[in-house]
Design an enzyme around this catalytic site. Sequence first.
Site, mmCIF file in Angstrom:
data_model
loop_
_atom_site.group_PDB
_atom_site.id
_atom_site.type_symbol
_atom_site.label_atom_id
_atom_site.label_comp_id
_atom_site.label_asym_id
_atom_site.label_seq_id
_atom_site.Cartn_x
_atom_site.Cartn_y
_atom_site.Cartn_z
ATOM 1 N N GLY A 28 0.804 -1.129 0.065
ATOM 2 C CA GLY A 28 -0.053 0.038 0.017
ATOM 3 C C GLY A 28 0.909 1.216 -0.178
ATOM 4 N N VAL A 60 1.669 -5.465 3.433
ATOM 5 C CA VAL A 60 1.056 -6.443 4.219
ATOM 6 C C VAL A 60 1.242 -8.084 3.921
ATOM 7 C CG1 VAL A 60 -1.512 -7.055 4.766
ATOM 8 C CG2 VAL A 60 -0.995 -4.807 4.078
ATOM 9 N N LYS A 120 0.174 -5.845 8.652
ATOM 10 C CA LYS A 120 0.619 -4.653 8.085
ATOM 11 C C LYS A 120 1.688 -4.141 8.680
ATOM 12 C CE LYS A 120 -2.238 -1.348 6.015
ATOM 13 N NZ LYS A 120 -3.094 -0.121 6.142
ATOM 14 N N LYS A 121 2.837 -3.929 8.010
ATOM 15 C CA LYS A 121 4.265 -3.430 8.531
ATOM 16 C C LYS A 121 4.303 -2.109 7.521
ATOM 17 C CE LYS A 121 9.080 -4.534 8.712
ATOM 18 N NZ LYS A 121 9.871 -5.479 8.071
ATOM 19 N N ASN A 142 -0.738 8.966 11.584
ATOM 20 C CA ASN A 142 -1.226 8.401 10.741
ATOM 21 C C ASN A 142 -1.660 6.747 11.016
ATOM 22 O OD1 ASN A 142 -2.240 6.942 7.815
ATOM 23 N ND2 ASN A 142 -2.480 9.214 7.579
ATOM 24 N N ASP A 185 -12.527 7.070 3.333
ATOM 25 C CA ASP A 185 -11.843 6.463 2.178
ATOM 26 C C ASP A 185 -12.462 5.158 1.626
ATOM 27 O OD1 ASP A 185 -9.754 6.716 0.343
ATOM 28 O OD2 ASP A 185 -8.058 5.837 1.495
HETATM 29 N N1 LIG Z 1 -6.768 -7.973 5.641
HETATM 30 C C1 LIG Z 1 -6.288 -8.320 4.617
HETATM 31 N N2 LIG Z 1 -6.569 -9.374 4.053
HETATM 32 C C2 LIG Z 1 -5.918 -9.816 2.858
HETATM 33 N N3 LIG Z 1 -5.059 -8.926 2.301
HETATM 34 C C3 LIG Z 1 -4.724 -7.543 2.444
HETATM 35 C C4 LIG Z 1 -5.405 -7.303 3.828
HETATM 36 N N4 LIG Z 1 -5.059 -6.149 3.981
HETATM 37 C C5 LIG Z 1 -4.392 -5.869 3.004
HETATM 38 N N5 LIG Z 1 -4.089 -6.709 2.120
HETATM 39 C C6 LIG Z 1 -3.521 -6.726 0.739
HETATM 40 O O1 LIG Z 1 -2.476 -5.836 1.080
HETATM 41 C C7 LIG Z 1 -2.647 -4.583 -0.004
HETATM 42 C C8 LIG Z 1 -2.081 -3.394 0.796
HETATM 43 O O2 LIG Z 1 -2.833 -3.326 1.863
HETATM 44 P P1 LIG Z 1 -3.651 -1.700 2.281
HETATM 45 O O3 LIG Z 1 -4.258 -1.053 0.918
HETATM 46 O O4 LIG Z 1 -4.285 -1.765 3.458
HETATM 47 O O5 LIG Z 1 -2.138 -1.055 2.580
HETATM 48 P P2 LIG Z 1 -1.942 0.494 2.836
HETATM 49 O O6 LIG Z 1 -0.731 0.973 3.255
HETATM 50 O O7 LIG Z 1 -2.862 1.077 3.937
HETATM 51 O O8 LIG Z 1 -2.353 1.295 1.621
HETATM 52 P P3 LIG Z 1 -3.140 2.405 1.276
HETATM 53 O O9 LIG Z 1 -3.134 3.500 2.293
HETATM 54 O O10 LIG Z 1 -2.506 2.907 -0.084
HETATM 55 O O11 LIG Z 1 -4.675 2.248 0.859
HETATM 56 C C9 LIG Z 1 -4.033 -4.624 -0.645
HETATM 57 O O12 LIG Z 1 -4.074 -4.045 -1.691
HETATM 58 C C10 LIG Z 1 -4.487 -6.103 -0.099
HETATM 59 O O13 LIG Z 1 -4.319 -6.682 -1.444
#
Ligand SMILES: Nc1ncnc2c1ncn2[C@@H]1O[C@H](COP(=O)(O)OP(=O)(O)OP(=O)(O)O)[C@@H](O)[C@H]1O
Length: 596
Positions: free
Chosen positions: A250, A255, A270-271, A284, A371
């Site tokens: 992301g 993740v 999520k790291k 954030n 969002d």
């Molecule tokens: N709970 C979950 N189960 C399965 N896959 C997940 C999960 N959370 C995230 N992912 C996978 O990891 C990817 C990135 O996660 P996420 O969008 O939450 O990260 P982020 O850093 O918050 O991104 P952004 O802020 O850009 O939306 C997602 O597109 C999805 O494919």
Amino acid sequence: MEISHSRLRFKPKPGFQPRESLFSASLHSDSDSEICEHQDGELNTSGSSTGLPRPSFFSPIVSSEFRSPEETDDASSFWDSGLCSPTPGESPRSRHQQERRANGTTTPIPLNLYDSDDGGPIGNVPQTPYTPPHKKFRSLRLYDTPHTPKSLLQKAHRRVTKVNRAKLGQRILDPRGPQANVNPFTSPEKCLMHSGMKRTRADLDSSMTEDSMDEEPPEDLPSCKKLALREINTSRYNEEFHEVCKLGDGEFGSVYKCVNRLDGCSYAIKKSKMPVAGSAYERNALNEVYAHAVLGKQLHVVRYYSAWAENDHMYIQNEFCNGGSLADIVAEHRMQGGTEGRFHEADLKRLMMHLTLGLRYIHSQGLVHLDIKPGNIFLQCTKGDNSPIRRLSESGHESGLDLEIPSDDDQMDEEVGVIYKIGDLGHVTSTVHPLVEEGDCRYLPAEILRDDFSHLPKADIFSLALTVFEAGGGGDLPKNGPEWHSIRNGNLPDLDHMPPAFNLMLKDMIKRVPAERPSAVMLVHNTALCPPGLKSKAQLRRELNAEKFKNEILKKKLEEAQKKSPLALSRLQMLPAGKSRLIGKKVNRSMSTQLF
Ligand SMILES: Nc1ncnc2c1ncn2[C@@H]1O[C@H](COP(=O)(O)OP(=O)(O)OP(=O)(O)O)[C@@H](O)[C@H]1O
């Protein structure tokens, strides 16, 4: 309307000094921390366009002297990824926003700025070089989260005992500073339980305001300031989890699918991509944790288990959703093209209903997501086929209108098929004192750009309509330009495979005037989603229970009546309904007649 300009709102405190320049004083010169203030406390960070230098206090600089090789790699890969400029003094977030804006994927983000670390007065940070987390801080963890598995609590407890219970006790009672975070999204009741003292909603609301975040808390209240992440660093990831694979990347984090070594269950962890401790991302990341901790108990919101800080990175352990994201499905559909390239009627209604239920829950907690978009919707496929695409096309084509209306009390194991869940709670904010960070501009209503936050839940409704529209084969949504404005003026093309009532509902949801859009509660009962006669399992269960209850009451009444006058009752029971006596109707008392 011009939608691509950058503003960062900033309220400097007297004696303000950028935190980064304080804790990385040994590495950076004072010139790095120049701040350009405009009238009304507005900061312009788009240095390239205005010729003004960018502020440096967002710079996530952590001295490489104190980083492990792994951390250094993570950080450098972050720089390399182009998400953030290595230039000292440049805000990674603002830089990223500029890039997204250049690509047309975002709108200006009026980000409210605070001290990047604890939201409090920056001047009280000791002017010493940054020191690595001391070992003793490892024993402190976010152990008070509602979903932390018991075993972890026990483990944490054991460690605490090992370290020095007496010393830690002193720390917890230490009146000088916070020993645990106070979740700003918790209800007053929970906070009361947490603190052991009375707090009103007003107290809590005020704790969310910009000014109060900078104020010292009253003596009798627990501090709302945050524990710096580096103070609660712990080592859990490798100890407690086996990393299976990367699920995705992301904006801020990667993740991973992980299996907990103890309970054997899969989780999505999520790291953060870079060390967040002391950076602008800390706020954030913590926001996401706070929101998850409060909201992660509903079937249609991705469930939260725990969060911790490790090597100054933030880790969030969430439910693993085996069907990926809705964005993945939409992308697959597009590749297929034709009528296969979209959700069918039943699936689209199901998607809409699940997300509406998720939003209804979030809004009922006084919070908004801000969002909602396909990338933040996750799929959980239960029982049988794990492939959401197959499952979707099966249910859409063959089973006809396969609409079930799950309610909050529906259990996961009763659900067959796909469950849609709202995830990525990084933008969640309170409706009372909102700190709004705009989401993806393709799904954003116009009023948010005008800083009109008076109907925030309706902003989620707007985004939901466009998310469903896209899933229904509506095509790519515009990022700006006349089409973007046309949609915000209420012009949304019909989805030709959906009934008129459904298309009308989508149009209502994107109305120009936010107050005229339906609420999530209204949508749940909309006949376009829930046709009359089609009852959910929960509804049927409720009706059955009500009937059982009525029966019980009647039985009781009957028993009581029998006790009072068993003879009269038995006579009454023998009489035909509606008739009191067959013989001697007009006679006041019954008489026996002698025939002979
Ligand atoms: N709970 C979950 N189960 C399965 N896959 C997940 C999960 N959370 C995230 N992912 C996978 O990891 C990817 C990135 O996660 P996420 O969008 O939450 O990260 P982020 O850093 O918050 O991104 P952004 O802020 O850009 O939306 C997602 O597109 C999805 O494919």
